[in-house]
Design a protein around this motif. Structure first.
Motif, PDB file in Angstrom:
ATOM      1  N   SER A  74      26.277 137.558  42.432  1.00 17.33           N
ATOM      2  CA  SER A  74      25.833 136.509  43.336  1.00 17.33           C
ATOM      3  C   SER A  74      25.979 135.102  42.748  1.00 17.33           C
ATOM      4  O   SER A  74      27.064 134.691  42.371  1.00 17.33           O
ATOM      5  N   HIS A  75      24.853 134.386  42.613  1.00 12.57           N
ATOM      6  CA  HIS A  75      24.864 132.987  42.181  1.00 12.57           C
ATOM      7  C   HIS A  75      24.846 132.859  40.658  1.00 12.57           C
ATOM      8  O   HIS A  75      24.852 131.757  40.135  1.00 12.57           O
ATOM      9  N   ASP A 294      26.641 130.435  48.173  1.00  9.47           N
ATOM     10  CA  ASP A 294      26.613 130.894  46.776  1.00  9.47           C
ATOM     11  C   ASP A 294      27.840 131.777  46.524  1.00  9.47           C
ATOM     12  O   ASP A 294      28.676 131.985  47.416  1.00  9.47           O
ATOM     13  N   ASP A 296      28.657 134.840  46.310  1.00  7.96           N
ATOM     14  CA  ASP A 296      29.037 135.995  47.136  1.00  7.96           C
ATOM     15  C   ASP A 296      28.717 135.752  48.611  1.00  7.96           C
ATOM     16  O   ASP A 296      28.743 136.677  49.419  1.00  7.96           O
ATOM     17  N   ASP A 298      26.016 135.046  50.398  1.00 11.50           N
ATOM     18  CA  ASP A 298      24.857 135.500  51.170  1.00 11.50           C
ATOM     19  C   ASP A 298      23.735 134.470  51.162  1.00 11.50           C
ATOM     20  O   ASP A 298      22.644 134.742  51.672  1.00 11.50           O
ATOM     21  N   ARG A 299      23.990 133.306  50.568  1.00  7.46           N
ATOM     22  CA  ARG A 299      23.000 132.229  50.631  1.00  7.46           C
ATOM     23  C   ARG A 299      23.646 130.976  51.189  1.00  7.46           C
ATOM     24  O   ARG A 299      24.830 130.720  50.938  1.00  7.46           O
TER      25      ARG A 299
HETATM   26 ZN    ZN Z   1      24.238 135.795  46.641  1.00  4.29          ZN
END
Ligand code: ZN
Ligand code: NG1
Length: 566
Positions: A74-75, A294, A296, A298-299
């Motif tokens: 992710s982030h 972010d 990936d 998802d944010r």
């Molecule tokens: Zn993420």
């Protein structure tokens, strides 16, 4: 009989072989935290392999329903990587399997792993060792991290360690795309990437068609600069932006070779925590609406480059995105039940808002002032998502920008029957019909499996056009209370145990009293601490009426944590 025994032998052989190919690194200890397993990517092969093996077991247990594996951190920095499992409904893996995920990931040697799997299969009634046909299917996705391909191989081998399991590599994807694909596949709906894009593009277009003629906006209001965090979100957005009519999208930190490092000085986490412009943005962008994804995707957060010379931004975080969604949905529900004064069966609709303790206090106050039901869960989307499912429409967001809107199947069915009825009365110009169609389109647009920055920003953009709102109008919904987040390194973060959706500490004893004592010194003071589920730190969050006060409250509580546990 003999064939069964052969299969059983084969199953044992495969488990032993894969465990010796991917031994637990010396001294490693994995824990399935808020977002699965995470660590330095180079040390993750065994954890990824075993998580994939577990995903295959889960699919066998669930009668061959598709289960998902996402390889991403992710982030987090580019050298990290991680793995998480998606259940057949597209949500996070049921928490009741997490303890086994931990035990399996930490199995010290091949024989221990074999015994663990056999025992677990027996306890759970999982029929292992059935050859000949596919008894399990696992969909795999990964982000753009350089360790992704090597970890994909570990995952494929983990899945193939279960006899009859089939691995389907979906390629490099955003996390929400993979969750969407798992959900769609199990619903028997078309589940390819192009189906995902078509759904986004079509439902966005339908929402724009339902914008009142006197709203919409000028060219500037259609311009959006998106910071792709040098990750997969920017890559995918470049692929579809030309088809998003009604928007002029410019992608920066787009993830193209050589443009920059993943999540480094850019992306939603950076912008939300540091409150400064990401790499690639400058005062030339003043006045233009900007969004940050972010690594990936998802944010999602929004920002404006501010006119001050210190690179600061005016931030619209997950709480304000949630507030915009809540306002819009409430408005459509009100239009439907108002029905132009004519008596009509009101649509039974329980609208619920789900937040965590990290939600800015001003957002909660604002949402409650609209008469909305607001509830809290511990950090981690698996908790928020589960709570949101209890409503006809559940809206959940973490302040960091992860969230979505969930529509129950019952509610969608009622919307459909209402719109069919209005259609049959040739009443498609009525406000009620249009409101029902907006909710239907929103439910198609916004990802029903998990928070999704791409579908999230499209819903934001459609709502801003619907309301004829500028970024400024949105910002001014309420003013955030100043806040501060700190991290404290301690010897053992699990020594902290929390209750009341993480707002209170129950252990170590005495810590909560110290926190309360500090809070009492500040106007509008609020502060809590909790162990991170993704990093080896304790997080401290504080809010107060001024920035200095929030900083000082966070600092003094961090000192208490350090002296008790450091
Ligand atoms: Zn993420
Ligand atoms: P932890 O490390 O447990 O605080 C962080 C975020 C969560 C969630 C997960 C998963 C904060 C304070 N915490 O969890 O909200 O997004 O990562 O990525 O932002």
């Amino acid at each position: 009989m003999a064939a069964d025994q052969d299969h059983e032998q084969e199953q044992r052989r495969r488990l032993l072989a894969v465990a010796s190919r991917f031994p637990l690194p010396n001294g490693a200890r994995f824990s399935y935290g808020t977002a699965g397993f995470r660590a330095d990517g180079a040390t993750m092969a065994s954890a990824v392999c075993r998580a994939a093996l577990l995903a295959a077991l889960r699919s066998v247990k669930l009668a061959g329903a598709a289960v998902g594996i996402v390889i991403t951190a992710s982030h987090n920095p580019v050298r990290d990587n991680g793995v998480k499992i998606a259940d057949p409904d597209g949500g996070m893996m049921d928490q009741c399997w997490e303890p086994f995920a931990d035990t399996l990931a930490n199995a010290p040697d091949p024989d221990a792993l074999l015994q663990l799997v056999l025992q677990f299969a027996k306890d759970e009634g999982i029929p292992l060792g059935r050859g000949g046909h596919h008894t399990a299917q696992v969909l795999l996705g990964r982000d753009t991290r350089p360790t992704g391909e090597y970890l994909l191989d570990a995952a494929l081998q983990g899945i193939n360690a279960i006899v009859g399991a089939r691995a389907i590599d979906m390629g490099i994807l955003t996390t929400p795309q993979l969750h969407w694909m798992v959900r769609s596949k199990n619903k028997g709906i078309k589940a390819s990437e192009s189906d995902y894009f078509t759904q986004l593009i079509d439902s966005f277009r339908r929402l724009l068609e339902l914008v009142p003629k006197d709203k919409g906006g000028d060219d500037l209001s259609k311009k959006l600069i998106v910071d792709g965090a040098n990750g997969i979100g920017g890559v995918k957005l470049e692929q579809i932006k030309a088809e998003l009519s009604g928007l002029n999208i410019i992608v920066r930190n787009s993830g193209k070779e050589g443009e920059g490092i993943l999540n480094h000085m850019c992306g939603a986490d950076f912008v939300q925590k540091e409150r400064v412009t990401p790499h690639g943005f400058s005062p030339d962008d003043i006045g233009v609406r900007c969004a940050s994804l972010d690594g990936d995707a998802d944010r999602l957060v929004y920002f404006h480059v501010s006119s001050a010379s210190n690179n600061s931004v005016a931030l619209v975080d997950g709480d304000k995105i949630l507030s915009l969604f809540a306002l819009f949905i409430r408005e459509q529900l009100d239009i439907i039940s108002d029905n132009g004064g004519q008596a009509n069966k009101p649509l039974p609709s329980r609208l619920g808002i789900v937040q965590t303790a990290y939600a800015n206090g001003a957002s909660t106050k604002f949402l409650k002032s609209l008469g909305l039901e607001v509830v809290f869960t511990p950090t981690g989307v698996k908790y928020l998502h589960k709570k949101a499912l209890e409503y006809d429409i559940g809206i959940y967001f973490e302040a960091n920008g992860h969230g979505t809107v969930l529509f129950s199947e019952d509610f969608i069915a009622q919307l459909e029957s209402l719109s069919n009825e209005l259609c049959s009365r040739a009443d498609t110009v009525s406000a009620q019909y249009q409101a029902a169609m907006r909710l239907m389109a929103a439910s198609q647009l916004i990802n029903q499996a998990v928070g999704d920055a791409l579908s999230g920003f499209l819903l934001v953009e459609a709502i801003l056009q619907y309301k004829g709102w500028s970024f400024q109008n949105w910002c001014e919904l309420y003013s955030d209370l100043p806040s501060r987040q700190l991290k404290v390194k301690v010897i053992d973060r699990t020594a902290i145990i929390t209750t009341d959706a993480e707002t209170k500490v129950s252990q170590p004893s005495g810590l909560q009293e110290l926190i309360d004592m500090e809070i009492a010194n500040y106007a509008h003071g609020r502060c809590f601490v909790r162990p991170s589920g993704t990093e080896d730190v304790v997080r401290v969050y504080a809010e107060a009426s001024t920035q200095e006060a929030a900083d000082s409250l966070a600092k003094s509580v961090a000192c208490h944590v350090e002296s008790l546990l450091g």
